[in-house]
Design a protein around this motif. Structure first.
Motif, PDB file in Angstrom:
ATOM      1  N   SER B  39       0.821  -1.223   0.000  1.00  0.00           N
ATOM      2  CA  SER B  39       0.000   0.000   0.000  1.00  0.00           C
ATOM      3  C   SER B  39       0.849   1.264   0.000  1.00  0.00           C
ATOM      4  CB  SER B  39      -0.933   0.004   1.201  1.00  0.00           C
ATOM      5  OG  SER B  39      -0.179  -0.147   2.389  1.00  0.00           O
ATOM      6  N   LYS B  40       2.090   1.168   0.473  1.00  0.00           N
ATOM      7  CA  LYS B  40       2.997   2.311   0.455  1.00  0.00           C
ATOM      8  C   LYS B  40       3.787   2.376  -0.846  1.00  0.00           C
ATOM      9  CE  LYS B  40       3.527   2.687   5.432  1.00  0.00           C
ATOM     10  NZ  LYS B  40       4.449   2.681   6.570  1.00  0.00           N
ATOM     11  N   LYS B  41       3.457   1.512  -1.780  1.00  0.00           N
ATOM     12  CA  LYS B  41       4.040   1.494  -3.128  1.00  0.00           C
ATOM     13  C   LYS B  41       5.463   0.970  -3.175  1.00  0.00           C
ATOM     14  CE  LYS B  41       0.219   3.213  -4.622  1.00  0.00           C
ATOM     15  NZ  LYS B  41      -0.776   2.282  -5.186  1.00  0.00           N
ATOM     16  N   PHE B  42       5.965   0.394  -2.073  1.00  0.00           N
ATOM     17  CA  PHE B  42       7.282  -0.224  -2.126  1.00  0.00           C
ATOM     18  C   PHE B  42       7.193  -1.520  -2.918  1.00  0.00           C
ATOM     19  CE2 PHE B  42      10.255   2.091   0.376  1.00  0.00           C
ATOM     20  CZ  PHE B  42       9.517   2.792   1.305  1.00  0.00           C
ATOM     21  N   LEU B  43       8.237  -1.754  -3.738  1.00  0.00           N
ATOM     22  CA  LEU B  43       8.359  -3.028  -4.449  1.00  0.00           C
ATOM     23  C   LEU B  43       9.225  -3.950  -3.604  1.00  0.00           C
ATOM     24  CD1 LEU B  43       8.899  -1.913  -8.127  1.00  0.00           C
ATOM     25  CD2 LEU B  43       7.223  -3.588  -7.386  1.00  0.00           C
ATOM     26  N   LYS B  44       8.669  -5.070  -3.161  1.00  0.00           N
ATOM     27  CA  LYS B  44       9.430  -5.984  -2.310  1.00  0.00           C
ATOM     28  C   LYS B  44       9.566  -7.334  -2.991  1.00  0.00           C
ATOM     29  CE  LYS B  44       7.994  -3.850   2.014  1.00  0.00           C
ATOM     30  NZ  LYS B  44       7.299  -3.994   3.290  1.00  0.00           N
ATOM     31  N   ILE B  45      10.801  -7.813  -3.096  1.00  0.00           N
ATOM     32  CA  ILE B  45      11.040  -9.113  -3.699  1.00  0.00           C
ATOM     33  C   ILE B  45      10.456 -10.198  -2.808  1.00  0.00           C
ATOM     34  CG2 ILE B  45      13.321  -9.316  -2.637  1.00  0.00           C
ATOM     35  CD1 ILE B  45      12.698 -10.555  -6.153  1.00  0.00           C
ATOM     36  N   MET B  46       9.799 -11.156  -3.421  1.00  0.00           N
ATOM     37  CA  MET B  46       9.275 -12.299  -2.679  1.00  0.00           C
ATOM     38  C   MET B  46      10.109 -13.537  -2.985  1.00  0.00           C
ATOM     39  SD  MET B  46       5.238 -11.708  -3.415  1.00  0.00           S
ATOM     40  CE  MET B  46       4.685 -13.022  -2.333  1.00  0.00           C
ATOM     41  N   PHE B  47      10.241 -13.837  -4.270  1.00  0.00           N
ATOM     42  CA  PHE B  47      10.947 -15.045  -4.699  1.00  0.00           C
ATOM     43  C   PHE B  47      11.743 -14.754  -5.961  1.00  0.00           C
ATOM     44  CE2 PHE B  47       8.706 -17.792  -1.868  1.00  0.00           C
ATOM     45  CZ  PHE B  47       7.397 -17.346  -1.841  1.00  0.00           C
ATOM     46  N   SER B  48      12.809 -15.543  -6.134  1.00  0.00           N
ATOM     47  CA  SER B  48      13.548 -15.499  -7.383  1.00  0.00           C
ATOM     48  C   SER B  48      13.928 -16.917  -7.756  1.00  0.00           C
ATOM     49  CB  SER B  48      14.796 -14.631  -7.214  1.00  0.00           C
ATOM     50  OG  SER B  48      15.625 -14.762  -8.352  1.00  0.00           O
ATOM     51  N   TYR B  49      13.730 -17.257  -9.017  1.00  0.00           N
ATOM     52  CA  TYR B  49      14.080 -18.574  -9.529  1.00  0.00           C
ATOM     53  C   TYR B  49      15.089 -18.409 -10.649  1.00  0.00           C
ATOM     54  CZ  TYR B  49      10.822 -21.770  -7.236  1.00  0.00           C
ATOM     55  OH  TYR B  49      10.176 -22.566  -6.332  1.00  0.00           O
ATOM     56  N   ASN B  50      16.117 -19.259 -10.651  1.00  0.00           N
ATOM     57  CA  ASN B  50      17.074 -19.293 -11.740  1.00  0.00           C
ATOM     58  C   ASN B  50      17.057 -20.690 -12.339  1.00  0.00           C
ATOM     59  OD1 ASN B  50      20.078 -19.864 -12.760  1.00  0.00           O
ATOM     60  ND2 ASN B  50      19.639 -17.706 -12.978  1.00  0.00           N
ATOM     61  N   ASN B  51      16.691 -20.792 -13.595  1.00  0.00           N
ATOM     62  CA  ASN B  51      16.596 -22.096 -14.256  1.00  0.00           C
ATOM     63  C   ASN B  51      15.801 -23.105 -13.430  1.00  0.00           C
ATOM     64  OD1 ASN B  51      17.702 -22.297 -16.887  1.00  0.00           O
ATOM     65  ND2 ASN B  51      19.717 -21.914 -16.004  1.00  0.00           N
ATOM     66  N   LYS B  52      14.639 -22.703 -12.993  1.00  0.00           N
ATOM     67  CA  LYS B  52      13.678 -23.505 -12.238  1.00  0.00           C
ATOM     68  C   LYS B  52      14.112 -23.780 -10.796  1.00  0.00           C
ATOM     69  CE  LYS B  52      13.256 -27.182 -14.755  1.00  0.00           C
ATOM     70  NZ  LYS B  52      12.618 -28.485 -15.094  1.00  0.00           N
ATOM     71  N   GLU B  53      15.222 -23.202 -10.349  1.00  0.00           N
ATOM     72  CA  GLU B  53      15.654 -23.434  -8.971  1.00  0.00           C
ATOM     73  C   GLU B  53      15.491 -22.168  -8.147  1.00  0.00           C
ATOM     74  OE1 GLU B  53      19.173 -26.645  -9.897  1.00  0.00           O
ATOM     75  OE2 GLU B  53      19.339 -25.324  -8.150  1.00  0.00           O
ATOM     76  N   LEU B  54      14.975 -22.333  -6.932  1.00  0.00           N
ATOM     77  CA  LEU B  54      14.764 -21.202  -6.044  1.00  0.00           C
ATOM     78  C   LEU B  54      16.103 -20.647  -5.576  1.00  0.00           C
ATOM     79  CD1 LEU B  54      12.669 -19.565  -4.371  1.00  0.00           C
ATOM     80  CD2 LEU B  54      12.998 -21.261  -2.559  1.00  0.00           C
ATOM     81  N   ILE B  55      16.337 -19.329  -5.791  1.00  0.00           N
ATOM     82  CA  ILE B  55      17.579 -18.727  -5.307  1.00  0.00           C
ATOM     83  C   ILE B  55      17.334 -17.628  -4.276  1.00  0.00           C
ATOM     84  CG2 ILE B  55      19.014 -19.326  -7.284  1.00  0.00           C
ATOM     85  CD1 ILE B  55      18.605 -16.519  -8.358  1.00  0.00           C
ATOM     86  N   ILE B  56      16.183 -17.010  -4.262  1.00  0.00           N
ATOM     87  CA  ILE B  56      15.850 -16.028  -3.229  1.00  0.00           C
ATOM     88  C   ILE B  56      14.476 -16.372  -2.693  1.00  0.00           C
ATOM     89  CG2 ILE B  56      15.255 -13.612  -2.764  1.00  0.00           C
ATOM     90  CD1 ILE B  56      17.241 -12.779  -4.877  1.00  0.00           C
ATOM     91  N   ASN B  57      14.374 -16.413  -1.392  1.00  0.00           N
ATOM     92  CA  ASN B  57      13.078 -16.633  -0.756  1.00  0.00           C
ATOM     93  C   ASN B  57      13.040 -15.713   0.450  1.00  0.00           C
ATOM     94  OD1 ASN B  57      10.750 -17.504   0.427  1.00  0.00           O
ATOM     95  ND2 ASN B  57      11.355 -19.626   0.637  1.00  0.00           N
ATOM     96  N   GLU B  58      12.506 -14.525   0.247  1.00  0.00           N
ATOM     97  CA  GLU B  58      12.467 -13.565   1.328  1.00  0.00           C
ATOM     98  C   GLU B  58      11.452 -14.008   2.380  1.00  0.00           C
ATOM     99  OE1 GLU B  58      14.424 -10.700   1.768  1.00  0.00           O
ATOM    100  OE2 GLU B  58      15.552 -11.791   0.256  1.00  0.00           O
ATOM    101  N   THR B  59      11.379 -13.255   3.439  1.00  0.00           N
ATOM    102  CA  THR B  59      10.466 -13.621   4.532  1.00  0.00           C
ATOM    103  C   THR B  59       9.037 -13.446   4.059  1.00  0.00           C
ATOM    104  OG1 THR B  59      12.108 -12.790   6.082  1.00  0.00           O
ATOM    105  CG2 THR B  59       9.894 -13.181   6.933  1.00  0.00           C
TER     106      THR B  59
END
Lengths: 113, 112
Positions: B39-59
């Motif tokens: 609601s404050k318009k911040f863009l927050k990363i949730m997940f990132s996948y590289n070649n089908k593998e999870l590399i970032i999993n934020e809280t």
């Protein structure tokens, strides 16, 4: 703890004049900086970027300046056009963010005719 | 020939329901992301996948589960939706981690 700050929520500029959007960062390990533009109901679109080995990058009407000692970057748009009215996001990445983009809160630019 | 597409564009649903958002990119990129714009318009990363593998999993609550059937697709499944999940969710892709990311148009989720 915001690592990338855009302290001006909005900016109003006359058409034809220069628009200057500012961004400050706190993490000295950031080495790549980007500006994105976002229209309502659309996703952000990439505008211009700069690597920390440079202090200026220019692309048409858009120029990004990087001052590493001040941890500050700015986006200059000249001349400003009505189609430039949008929200502009600054983002940064580096080795210790695992190259994840860290985003500012955005600045809404309004170009007045 | 949209580069990064998301479906649906709008999603209105009741609390407690389970829903999925789909993302596809035709850029040949190796890395895909899910972001939440709050609601404050911040863009927050949730997940990132590289070649089908999870590399970032934020809280992120484990009610959110990303699924990547192939490197062109990254879907987001949300269980037991809550009011606080109402937001705009953006999918993005990049050639590999850390480079310029290309965003989809966003999915506007409203939980009633």
């Amino acid at each position: 703890d915001q690592q990338v700050k855009q302290n001006s929520p909005s900016l109003s500029v006359q058409e034809g004049r220069i628009s200057i959007l500012n961004c400050d960062y706190t993490n000295s390990m950031f080495d790549y900086f980007l500006w994105y533009k976002k229209y309502p109901a659309e996703g952000p679109t990439f505008l211009i970027s700069i690597s920390s080995i440079k202090d200026k990058n220019e692309d048409g009407r858009f120029t990004v300046f990087l001052n590493k000692s001040a941890k500050h970057l700015s986006l200059h748009i000249v001349p400003s056009q009505p189609g430039d009215s949008a929200v502009y996001f600054c983002a940064a990445s580096g080795t210790d963010s695992n190259y994840q983009l860290i985003w500012g809160a955005g600045t809404k630019l309004i170009i007045k005719p | 020939d949209t580069a990064v597409s998301q479906t649906p564009k709008y999603l209105v649903t009741q609390m407690g329901n389970d829903k999925s958002i789909k993302c596809e990119q035709n850029l040949g990129h190796d890395t895909m992301y899910w972001y939440k714009q709050d609601s404050k318009k911040f863009l927050k990363i949730m997940f990132s996948y590289n070649n089908k593998e999870l590399i970032i999993n934020e809280t992120v609550p484990n009610r959110f589960s990303p699924k990547s059937p192939d490197k062109a697709h990254l879907n987001l499944h949300i269980n037991s939706l809550e009011l606080g999940d109402s937001a705009v969710y953006f999918c993005a892709s990049s050639p590999s981690g850390g480079e310029t990311q290309y965003f989809g148009p966003g999915t506007r989720l409203l939980v009633l």
